[in-house]
Design a protein around this motif. Structure first.
Motif, PDB file in Angstrom:
ATOM      1  N   GLY A   1       1.633  33.769  18.716  1.00 34.00           N
ATOM      2  CA  GLY A   1       2.875  33.951  17.973  1.00 34.00           C
ATOM      3  C   GLY A   1       3.232  32.806  17.065  1.00 34.00           C
ATOM      4  N   VAL A   2       4.528  32.678  16.803  1.00 37.78           N
ATOM      5  CA  VAL A   2       5.048  31.680  15.878  1.00 37.78           C
ATOM      6  C   VAL A   2       6.174  30.904  16.531  1.00 37.78           C
ATOM      7  CG1 VAL A   2       4.497  33.010  13.796  1.00 37.78           C
ATOM      8  CG2 VAL A   2       6.729  33.277  14.869  1.00 37.78           C
ATOM      9  N   THR A   3       6.501  29.770  15.924  1.00 38.48           N
ATOM     10  CA  THR A   3       7.656  28.993  16.354  1.00 38.48           C
ATOM     11  C   THR A   3       8.758  29.148  15.309  1.00 38.48           C
ATOM     12  OG1 THR A   3       7.008  26.969  15.191  1.00 38.48           O
ATOM     13  CG2 THR A   3       6.149  27.273  17.445  1.00 38.48           C
ATOM     14  N   ALA A   4       9.974  28.840  15.698  1.00 35.21           N
ATOM     15  CA  ALA A   4      11.089  28.882  14.753  1.00 35.21           C
ATOM     16  C   ALA A   4      10.835  27.909  13.610  1.00 35.21           C
ATOM     17  CB  ALA A   4      12.394  28.566  15.466  1.00 35.21           C
ATOM     18  N   ALA A   5      10.263  26.745  13.905  1.00 37.27           N
ATOM     19  CA  ALA A   5       9.986  25.753  12.858  1.00 37.27           C
ATOM     20  C   ALA A   5       9.010  26.300  11.821  1.00 37.27           C
ATOM     21  CB  ALA A   5       9.446  24.470  13.488  1.00 37.27           C
ATOM     22  N   GLU A   6       8.009  27.048  12.256  1.00 45.18           N
ATOM     23  CA  GLU A   6       7.048  27.635  11.320  1.00 45.18           C
ATOM     24  C   GLU A   6       7.723  28.674  10.427  1.00 45.18           C
ATOM     25  OE1 GLU A   6       3.074  27.048  14.107  1.00 45.18           O
ATOM     26  OE2 GLU A   6       4.267  28.877  14.310  1.00 45.18           O
TER      27      GLU A   6
ATOM     28  N   TYR B   1      11.062  36.876  20.324  1.00 45.37           N
ATOM     29  CA  TYR B   1      10.829  37.537  21.608  1.00 45.37           C
ATOM     30  C   TYR B   1       9.483  37.112  22.186  1.00 45.37           C
ATOM     31  CZ  TYR B   1      14.681  40.526  20.205  1.00 45.37           C
ATOM     32  OH  TYR B   1      15.913  40.982  19.825  1.00 45.37           O
ATOM     33  N   GLY B   2       9.361  37.227  23.506  1.00 47.71           N
ATOM     34  CA  GLY B   2       8.118  36.878  24.186  1.00 47.71           C
ATOM     35  C   GLY B   2       7.789  35.409  24.038  1.00 47.71           C
TER      36      GLY B   2
ATOM     37  N   VAL C   1       8.266  42.437  13.834  1.00 47.44           N
ATOM     38  CA  VAL C   1       6.957  41.937  13.429  1.00 47.44           C
ATOM     39  C   VAL C   1       6.237  41.428  14.671  1.00 47.44           C
ATOM     40  CG1 VAL C   1       5.704  40.339  11.935  1.00 47.44           C
ATOM     41  CG2 VAL C   1       7.950  41.213  11.214  1.00 47.44           C
ATOM     42  N   ASP C   2       5.061  41.995  14.954  1.00 52.22           N
ATOM     43  CA  ASP C   2       4.236  41.577  16.094  1.00 52.22           C
ATOM     44  C   ASP C   2       3.264  40.498  15.630  1.00 52.22           C
ATOM     45  OD1 ASP C   2       2.621  41.305  18.316  1.00 52.22           O
ATOM     46  OD2 ASP C   2       1.887  43.358  18.298  1.00 52.22           O
ATOM     47  N   LEU C   3       3.324  39.332  16.264  1.00 53.79           N
ATOM     48  CA  LEU C   3       2.492  38.195  15.874  1.00 53.79           C
ATOM     49  C   LEU C   3       1.685  37.649  17.043  1.00 53.79           C
ATOM     50  CD1 LEU C   3       5.353  36.541  13.835  1.00 53.79           C
ATOM     51  CD2 LEU C   3       3.367  37.698  12.864  1.00 53.79           C
ATOM     52  N   GLU C   4       1.589  38.421  18.093  1.00 52.61           N
ATOM     53  CA  GLU C   4       0.975  37.957  19.333  1.00 52.61           C
ATOM     54  C   GLU C   4      -0.467  37.491  19.154  1.00 52.61           C
ATOM     55  OE1 GLU C   4       0.452  39.319  23.958  1.00 52.61           O
ATOM     56  OE2 GLU C   4       1.023  40.817  22.480  1.00 52.61           O
ATOM     57  N   LEU C   5      -1.251  38.188  18.346  1.00 55.51           N
ATOM     58  CA  LEU C   5      -2.671  37.841  18.200  1.00 55.51           C
ATOM     59  C   LEU C   5      -2.915  36.806  17.111  1.00 55.51           C
ATOM     60  CD1 LEU C   5      -4.278  41.348  18.685  1.00 55.51           C
ATOM     61  CD2 LEU C   5      -3.941  39.532  20.367  1.00 55.51           C
ATOM     62  N   GLY C   6      -1.848  36.234  16.590  1.00 55.61           N
ATOM     63  CA  GLY C   6      -1.971  35.220  15.557  1.00 55.61           C
ATOM     64  C   GLY C   6      -1.443  35.726  14.233  1.00 55.61           C
TER      65      GLY C   6
ATOM     66  N   THR D   1      -0.741  34.207   9.818  1.00 53.85           N
ATOM     67  CA  THR D   1      -0.927  33.166   8.816  1.00 53.85           C
ATOM     68  C   THR D   1       0.409  32.937   8.128  1.00 53.85           C
ATOM     69  OG1 THR D   1      -1.445  34.686   7.014  1.00 53.85           O
ATOM     70  CG2 THR D   1      -3.308  33.929   8.382  1.00 53.85           C
ATOM     71  N   THR D   2       0.509  31.806   7.452  1.00 52.44           N
ATOM     72  CA  THR D   2       1.728  31.566   6.687  1.00 52.44           C
ATOM     73  C   THR D   2       1.847  32.587   5.561  1.00 52.44           C
ATOM     74  OG1 THR D   2       0.573  29.882   5.391  1.00 52.44           O
ATOM     75  CG2 THR D   2       1.896  29.114   7.267  1.00 52.44           C
ATOM     76  N   GLU D   3       0.717  33.056   5.029  1.00 53.23           N
ATOM     77  CA  GLU D   3       0.741  34.100   3.995  1.00 53.23           C
ATOM     78  C   GLU D   3       1.326  35.398   4.546  1.00 53.23           C
ATOM     79  OE1 GLU D   3      -2.928  33.385   0.987  1.00 53.23           O
ATOM     80  OE2 GLU D   3      -3.457  33.832   3.068  1.00 53.23           O
ATOM     81  N   GLN D   4       0.972  35.743   5.775  1.00 52.22           N
ATOM     82  CA  GLN D   4       1.516  36.953   6.392  1.00 52.22           C
ATOM     83  C   GLN D   4       3.025  36.819   6.559  1.00 52.22           C
ATOM     84  OE1 GLN D   4       0.205  37.757  10.386  1.00 52.22           O
ATOM     85  NE2 GLN D   4       1.152  39.778  10.428  1.00 52.22           N
ATOM     86  N   LEU D   5       3.481  35.659   7.024  1.00 56.02           N
ATOM     87  CA  LEU D   5       4.927  35.443   7.159  1.00 56.02           C
ATOM     88  C   LEU D   5       5.607  35.545   5.809  1.00 56.02           C
ATOM     89  CD1 LEU D   5       5.301  32.533   9.742  1.00 56.02           C
ATOM     90  CD2 LEU D   5       5.827  34.952  10.060  1.00 56.02           C
TER      91      LEU D   5
END
Length: 155
Positions: free
Chosen positions: A28-33, A71-72, A124-129, A131-135
């Motif tokens: 996943g991601v962090t709030a900072a990211e 979440y998660g 948005v499901d980010l569990e499997l990783g 990219t910043t481009e996707q975000l």
């Protein structure tokens, strides 16, 4: 309505600044990211926490404040995020109008809250990783979705 959505998305995409593209770790991601990508694209991003202690980010688009819920979460990295905004209105657009949005639009699920005010959210499901481009793409989609929804509900 679909035409408006496409035009708004293209216009938003042309006006954004590309964040330094890089992969994000699995899990996943962090709030900072998320804040980093928001700010690289001209949005404000303010870290906060929700009612259960999970991270939350506050931002705005098209003059409308919105929140990003996480979440998660495990050690600050969260497997999914949810963009959300509610609109307080004197007269509800009604269930038929909200159902029309959900039937016609692929992104952004809408519903009426307990006060019959319209809410639009996007998961948005980010569990499997990711990219910043996707975000950046997801933020662009949300940035086009909010004004389209506002117009749709006559806000």
């Amino acid at each position: 309505m679909r035409g408006l959505w496409i035009v708004a998305g293209v216009a938003l995409g042309l006006g954004t600044v590309q964040a330094q593209a890089r992969p994000l770790p699995a899990g996943g991601v962090t709030a900072a990211e998320v804040i980093e990508v928001l700010q690289a694209n001209g949005y404000r991003g303010q870290a906060d926490v929700d009612g259960v202690g999970d991270p939350m980010v506050r931002s705005a688009t098209d003059g409308t404040n919105f929140a990003i819920y996480f979440y998660g979460c495990e050690r600050e990295r969260c497997t999914s995020i949810q963009f959300g905004v509610a609109f307080s209105m004197r007269q509800s657009p009604g269930l038929a109008k909200i159902n029309e949005w959900n039937r016609e639009m692929r992104f952004g699920r809408a519903y009426l809250d307990s006060e019959m005010d319209p809410v639009v959210e996007m998961d948005v499901d980010l569990e499997l990783g990711a990219t910043t481009e996707q975000l950046q793409s997801v933020i662009g989609t949300w940035g086009a979705l909010v004004p389209a929804f506002k117009e749709f509900i006559d806000f």
